[in-house]
Design an enzyme around this catalytic site. Structure first.
Site, PDB file in Angstrom:
ATOM      1  N   ASP A 189       0.857  -1.184   0.000  1.00  0.00           N
ATOM      2  CA  ASP A 189       0.000   0.000   0.000  1.00  0.00           C
ATOM      3  C   ASP A 189       0.895   1.237   0.000  1.00  0.00           C
ATOM      4  O   ASP A 189       1.737   1.403   0.897  1.00  0.00           O
ATOM      5  CB  ASP A 189      -0.909   0.005   1.238  1.00  0.00           C
ATOM      6  N   GLU A 274      -1.980  -1.404  -5.776  1.00  0.00           N
ATOM      7  CA  GLU A 274      -3.252  -0.793  -6.130  1.00  0.00           C
ATOM      8  C   GLU A 274      -3.108  -0.026  -7.431  1.00  0.00           C
ATOM      9  O   GLU A 274      -2.108   0.652  -7.660  1.00  0.00           O
ATOM     10  CB  GLU A 274      -3.716   0.153  -5.015  1.00  0.00           C
ATOM     11  N   CYS A 327     -12.442  -4.776   6.703  1.00  0.00           N
ATOM     12  CA  CYS A 327     -11.749  -5.477   7.780  1.00  0.00           C
ATOM     13  C   CYS A 327     -11.055  -6.701   7.216  1.00  0.00           C
ATOM     14  O   CYS A 327     -11.688  -7.559   6.588  1.00  0.00           O
ATOM     15  CB  CYS A 327     -12.739  -5.875   8.878  1.00  0.00           C
ATOM     16  N   CYS A 330     -12.597 -10.079   9.369  1.00  0.00           N
ATOM     17  CA  CYS A 330     -13.952 -10.610   9.192  1.00  0.00           C
ATOM     18  C   CYS A 330     -14.603 -10.191   7.880  1.00  0.00           C
ATOM     19  O   CYS A 330     -15.657 -10.701   7.519  1.00  0.00           O
ATOM     20  CB  CYS A 330     -14.837 -10.172  10.360  1.00  0.00           C
ATOM     21  N   CYS A 346     -12.920  -2.407  14.099  1.00  0.00           N
ATOM     22  CA  CYS A 346     -13.982  -3.018  13.312  1.00  0.00           C
ATOM     23  C   CYS A 346     -15.279  -3.048  14.117  1.00  0.00           C
ATOM     24  O   CYS A 346     -15.276  -3.113  15.357  1.00  0.00           O
ATOM     25  CB  CYS A 346     -13.575  -4.426  12.904  1.00  0.00           C
ATOM     26  N   CYS A 348     -17.230  -5.393  14.506  1.00  0.00           N
ATOM     27  CA  CYS A 348     -17.356  -6.627  15.286  1.00  0.00           C
ATOM     28  C   CYS A 348     -16.661  -6.498  16.637  1.00  0.00           C
ATOM     29  O   CYS A 348     -16.873  -7.338  17.526  1.00  0.00           O
ATOM     30  CB  CYS A 348     -16.778  -7.807  14.517  1.00  0.00           C
ATOM     31  N   ASP A 356      -3.112   1.579   7.132  1.00  0.00           N
ATOM     32  CA  ASP A 356      -2.259   1.212   6.006  1.00  0.00           C
ATOM     33  C   ASP A 356      -1.933  -0.275   5.996  1.00  0.00           C
ATOM     34  O   ASP A 356      -1.921  -0.912   4.936  1.00  0.00           O
ATOM     35  CB  ASP A 356      -0.969   2.041   6.036  1.00  0.00           C
TER      36      ASP A 356
END
Length: 399
Positions: A189, A274, A327, A330, A346, A348, A356
């Site tokens: 990234d 990316e 995430c 999950c 997250c 959750c 990053d």
């Protein structure tokens, strides 16, 4: 994988004598003149709905040399003049294929000063390079050796804005061979706070070369702005000082990117990045300078050709893939996440993510999904034939 020789350019600095510098400067001017004349001729023919090809421009060059006005074209080697017509043909081919814009005229003060010689325009013997129309070989600083037994097929001589002279020799390099295969894969990234963040959790600092020399460059630029416009000696000296600072920044940036990309290619079989549109991102006036200094496009270019050389794979994930907001544990997709948010928990409640590192891990997972099932990685609102690649990868990780 079959071994094939790679065409590789070896670039060296050289120091011409006064006569050689004058000859090369004349050649640069003639190359620019021929390019502009040929472009004007083809443009005029285009307005008449006619097509002019490379052979016709080559015939025009012969006619131009016979005129009194352009007789000076005979004073330099004909090889670079023919090569610039081939470059113009390539520019038109790219334009008609919609890969580039319409060719532009070369400007004396702004265009790159270069001349390309094929084998008939130079002699290379015992490590000594002599160009056509020159009696003595170039004084080249051999910062690194050519491959054993290498014979240049093309030589390009150039002078940058800082006044430095370079010669680039295109050779077959038998030393470039695919590396031993490995199972290692990494997601990368890119960013501004850290130049690269890897899926392993490693963060590589952004050296910010432009910021380091910004004050120095600003002083030199102000000195240049105070000089009277024109071709005066003082203005030339001030302009050269600014150009040398820019060259120092570019050299250090390129050197750092070469070291990083070589390391990534040597250590990993698959590298996932990316697919960013940098030319659109630099339209953001607040971040344009920092993005340009990071040189993300150059990083990707270096990474891709080195991966091709050494038998590695580079996967570019769709730019709309929400790598930062997803995430990596999950698969829950978060809402809006402004740039100032560097860590988040997250929904959750099980994991707190570094923005990053999480993005790099999601990129790696998406890249593996591409390799495994060949699916795209753009999030799909409707998936008529099944799940998106990212969802498939997440489902594999679930117990």
């Amino acid at each position: 994988m079959t071994t094939k020789h790679v065409k590789r350019a070896f670039k060296y600095r050289f120091y011409p004598t006064g006569a050689q510098a004058a000859e090369l400067s004349r050649t640069f001017g003639c190359v620019r003149k021929v390019y502009n004349l040929a472009l004007a001729a083809r443009t005029e023919a285009w307005t008449r709905q006619e097509r002019v090809n490379h052979n016709q421009t080559s015939a025009l060059l012969t006619a131009w040399k016979r005129t009194e006005e352009l007789a000076f074209l005979n004073d330099v080697s004909s090889v670079p003049l023919q090569q610039t017509l081939r470059h113009l043909q390539t520019a038109f081919t790219n334009f008609f294929s919609k890969r580039a814009k319409y060719p532009r005229f070369k400007l004396r003060k702004k265009s790159r000063k270069s001349a390309e010689y094929t084998t008939s325009g130079f002699r290379f013997r015992d490590g000594r390079l002599t160009l056509a129309k020159m009696a003595d070989p170039l004084n080249i600083v051999w910062s690194g050796p050519l491959p054993e037994g290498a014979k240049p097929s093309t030589v390009t001589v150039s002078q940058d804005s800082a006044g430095r002279w370079f010669v680039s020799m295109l050779c077959d390099d038998p030393t470039v061979k695919p590396l031993s295969a490995t199972d290692a894969a990494v997601g990368v990234d890119v960013g501004l706070n850290h130049l690269l963040t890897l899926s392993t959790g490693e963060k590589i600092a952004n050296p910010r070369h432009e910021r380091t020399d910004r004050a120095r460059r600003a002083r030199a630029q102000r000195t240049l702005a105070r000089k009277a416009k024109g071709d005066g000696a003082n203005r030339r000296k001030a302009r050269l000082k600014v150009a040398k600072i820019h060259a120092r920044i570019a050299d250090r940036r390129r050197d750092g990117l070469h070291k990083l990309t070589t390391r990534l290619v040597r250590e990993n079989q698959t590298i996932v990045i990316e697919d960013l549109t940098v030319r659109n991102m630099v339209k953001n006036r607040s971040l344009a300078r920092a993005i340009s200094d990071a040189a993300w496009a150059e990083f990707r270019s270096l990474l891709e050709y080195k991966a091709q050389w050494y038998g590695r794979e580079v996967i570019a994930v769709d730019r709309f893939f929400p790598s930062s907001k997803l995430c990596s544990v999950c698969g829950t997709l978060q809402g809006k996440m402004p740039l100032h948010v560097r860590t988040w928990t997250c929904a959750c409640g099980s994991t707190t993510h570094d923005r990053d590192v999480n993005a790099a891990r999601n990129l790696l997972a998406a890249g593996r999904a591409v390799s495994a099932c060949g699916a795209g990685v753009r999030p799909q609102r409707r998936t008529p034939g099944g799940q998106s690649a990212m969802k498939q990868e997440v489902s594999r990780r679930e117990p």
